[in-house]
Scaffold this motif. Structure first.
Motif, PDB file in Angstrom:
ATOM      1  N   PHE A   1      10.096  41.860 -36.727  1.00 27.51           N
ATOM      2  CA  PHE A   1      11.070  41.636 -37.166  1.00 27.51           C
ATOM      3  C   PHE A   1      12.071  41.840 -37.996  1.00 27.51           C
ATOM      4  N   SER A   2      10.911  41.908 -39.299  1.00 29.43           N
ATOM      5  CA  SER A   2      11.436  41.984 -40.700  1.00 29.43           C
ATOM      6  C   SER A   2      11.211  43.268 -41.743  1.00 29.43           C
TER       7      SER A   2
ATOM      8  N   SER B   1      17.895  39.717 -38.672  1.00 20.78           N
ATOM      9  CA  SER B   1      16.496  39.814 -38.448  1.00 20.78           C
ATOM     10  C   SER B   1      16.507  38.629 -37.473  1.00 20.78           C
TER      11      SER B   1
END
Length: 93
Positions: A44-45, A60
């Motif tokens: 997610f980053s 995120s």
């Protein structure tokens, strides 16, 4: 936002250890290990230029919370796993 600030210690980023603490305490993912938490963070980053970060930002973290990985619904129940061949009146509704 308050949840992020609580677990990030009021900072703009959440480390893998802080995220793991969130998973253990809030999500009740007691068996989650740091390696798996880091995989989630890296998923997610991702930045726009493709760089992968080892921490979560507020954005995120929100993407994780709203994703299917954080879904309360058991994915095993996406398919019918009970015997559904009887007439409708035979099932408890």
């Amino acid at each position: 936002e308050q949840l992020f600030l609580t677990y990030s210690g009021g900072h703009d980023v959440m480390t893998d250890q802080q995220f793991l603490q969130f998973l253990h305490q809030e999500q009740q993912e007691k068996e989650m290990e740091i390696e798996h938490a880091l995989l989630i963070i890296r998923h997610f980053s991702k930045t726009k230029d493709g760089q992968v970060l080892d921490y979560l930002t507020k954005k995120s973290f929100e993407r994780y919370l709203l994703s299917g990985l954080n879904d309360v619904f058991n994915p095993k129940h996406n398919t019918v796993y009970q015997d559904m061949t009887l007439p409708l009146s035979c099932y408890y509704i």
